[in-house]
Design a protein around this motif. Sequence first.
Motif, PDB file in Angstrom:
ATOM      1  N   VAL A   1      42.314  41.345  45.500  1.00  0.00           N
ATOM      2  CA  VAL A   1      40.914  41.632  45.799  1.00  0.00           C
ATOM      3  C   VAL A   1      40.070  41.590  44.527  1.00  0.00           C
ATOM      4  O   VAL A   1      38.995  40.985  44.484  1.00  0.00           O
ATOM      5  N   ALA A   2      40.562  42.235  43.456  1.00  0.00           N
ATOM      6  CA  ALA A   2      39.831  42.251  42.186  1.00  0.00           C
ATOM      7  C   ALA A   2      39.644  40.841  41.630  1.00  0.00           C
ATOM      8  O   ALA A   2      38.565  40.493  41.135  1.00  0.00           O
ATOM      9  N   LEU A   3      40.685  40.019  41.724  1.00  0.00           N
ATOM     10  CA  LEU A   3      40.576  38.639  41.243  1.00  0.00           C
ATOM     11  C   LEU A   3      39.531  37.861  42.048  1.00  0.00           C
ATOM     12  O   LEU A   3      38.756  37.089  41.486  1.00  0.00           O
ATOM     13  N   ALA A   4      39.525  38.082  43.366  1.00  0.00           N
ATOM     14  CA  ALA A   4      38.539  37.393  44.212  1.00  0.00           C
ATOM     15  C   ALA A   4      37.130  37.867  43.891  1.00  0.00           C
ATOM     16  O   ALA A   4      36.184  37.077  43.911  1.00  0.00           O
ATOM     17  N   PHE A   5      36.962  39.171  43.602  1.00  0.00           N
ATOM     18  CA  PHE A   5      35.652  39.679  43.172  1.00  0.00           C
ATOM     19  C   PHE A   5      35.148  38.900  41.961  1.00  0.00           C
ATOM     20  O   PHE A   5      33.990  38.480  41.903  1.00  0.00           O
ATOM     21  N   ILE A   6      36.025  38.734  40.967  1.00  0.00           N
ATOM     22  CA  ILE A   6      35.634  38.084  39.710  1.00  0.00           C
ATOM     23  C   ILE A   6      35.272  36.623  39.942  1.00  0.00           C
ATOM     24  O   ILE A   6      34.227  36.145  39.492  1.00  0.00           O
ATOM     25  N   VAL A   7      36.149  35.904  40.647  1.00  0.00           N
ATOM     26  CA  VAL A   7      35.892  34.480  40.903  1.00  0.00           C
ATOM     27  C   VAL A   7      34.601  34.303  41.703  1.00  0.00           C
ATOM     28  O   VAL A   7      33.766  33.447  41.383  1.00  0.00           O
TER      29      VAL A   7
ATOM     30  N   GLY B   1      38.278  40.106  49.425  1.00  0.00           N
ATOM     31  CA  GLY B   1      37.572  40.133  48.149  1.00  0.00           C
ATOM     32  C   GLY B   1      36.562  39.015  48.024  1.00  0.00           C
ATOM     33  O   GLY B   1      35.712  39.037  47.136  1.00  0.00           O
ATOM     34  N   THR B   2      36.655  38.024  48.910  1.00  0.00           N
ATOM     35  CA  THR B   2      35.671  36.947  48.966  1.00  0.00           C
ATOM     36  C   THR B   2      34.668  37.285  50.050  1.00  0.00           C
ATOM     37  O   THR B   2      35.033  37.458  51.212  1.00  0.00           O
ATOM     38  N   SER B   3      33.423  37.394  49.689  1.00  0.00           N
ATOM     39  CA  SER B   3      32.393  37.824  50.631  1.00  0.00           C
ATOM     40  C   SER B   3      32.108  36.752  51.672  1.00  0.00           C
ATOM     41  O   SER B   3      31.859  35.595  51.336  1.00  0.00           O
ATOM     42  N   ARG B   4      32.117  37.147  52.951  1.00  0.00           N
ATOM     43  CA  ARG B   4      31.767  36.205  54.019  1.00  0.00           C
ATOM     44  C   ARG B   4      30.306  35.781  53.883  1.00  0.00           C
ATOM     45  O   ARG B   4      29.983  34.593  53.943  1.00  0.00           O
TER      46      ARG B   4
ATOM     47  N   PRO C   1      26.546  39.876  49.167  1.00  0.00           N
ATOM     48  CA  PRO C   1      27.620  38.963  48.742  1.00  0.00           C
ATOM     49  C   PRO C   1      28.658  39.633  47.848  1.00  0.00           C
ATOM     50  O   PRO C   1      28.930  39.191  46.742  1.00  0.00           O
ATOM     51  N   ILE C   2      29.245  40.738  48.354  1.00  0.00           N
ATOM     52  CA  ILE C   2      30.190  41.504  47.535  1.00  0.00           C
ATOM     53  C   ILE C   2      31.484  41.832  48.277  1.00  0.00           C
ATOM     54  O   ILE C   2      32.272  42.641  47.795  1.00  0.00           O
ATOM     55  N   SER C   3      31.710  41.267  49.435  1.00  0.00           N
ATOM     56  CA  SER C   3      32.939  41.404  50.210  1.00  0.00           C
ATOM     57  C   SER C   3      33.158  42.799  50.776  1.00  0.00           C
ATOM     58  O   SER C   3      33.618  43.715  50.088  1.00  0.00           O
TER      59      SER C   3
END
Length: 231
Positions: A114-120, A164-167, A22-24
């Motif tokens: 991408v970085a923002l999506a990782f954090i969220v 950045g959001t993991s499928r 779960p890390i995109s």
Amino acid sequence: MAESYLVAVILGIVEGLTEFLPISSTGHLILAGGLLGYHSEKAKVFEIVIQTGAMMAVVWEYRRRFLGVAAGAFSDRASQRFLMNLLIAFMPAAVMGLLFSSFIKSHLFFAVPVALAFIVGGVIILWVERRQNAPAARVLEVDDMTWQDALKVGIAQTFALIPGTSRSGATIIGGMLFGLSRRAATEFSFFLAVPTLVAAGAYDFYKNRALFQADDIGMFLVGSIAAFLAA
């Protein structure tokens, strides 16, 4: 050419190692491609197409299940329900992808989004894992899923259109929130990867086929094989 193949191998390994965690995978490919100086329009297509290589690892791992479903597609009710659930779960991301793929590539295939999506995404995963008094799972096995369960997981998968959001993260966490056990949510996420990644790769390559020449086939094959082996 040797340098291009080395880039393909590195990106293929990154794809394979990240696709089912779960890390995109797309987010990590964008960042890795940027570090390697590989971030053209052709690179964006390459990063999507080699996901098919990682998907083939699922086909291999669950080959008996897929062969059984294929054999019973016209006679077995359980196999038919499984295929219908996959189709239903696939449709939301397919429709949203067709509508917004150009916008997503133009505005979100960059390091900061991408970085923002990782954090969220990380915060959401932590919240789901640590929430108190979580209800007991209602669906323990993939074969127990209804079409409504499949639709809910499919809607959760649409969030993964955001780089950045993991499928896998979106579908597993979404499935657990909607009453699936961790096992059922994880297995269904893996199964759903097959139509989703094949369709995404085929569509994106066809749409951007003018960018490529015959010499590029080798790079796609190398990247896809590396993704398969790593996954």
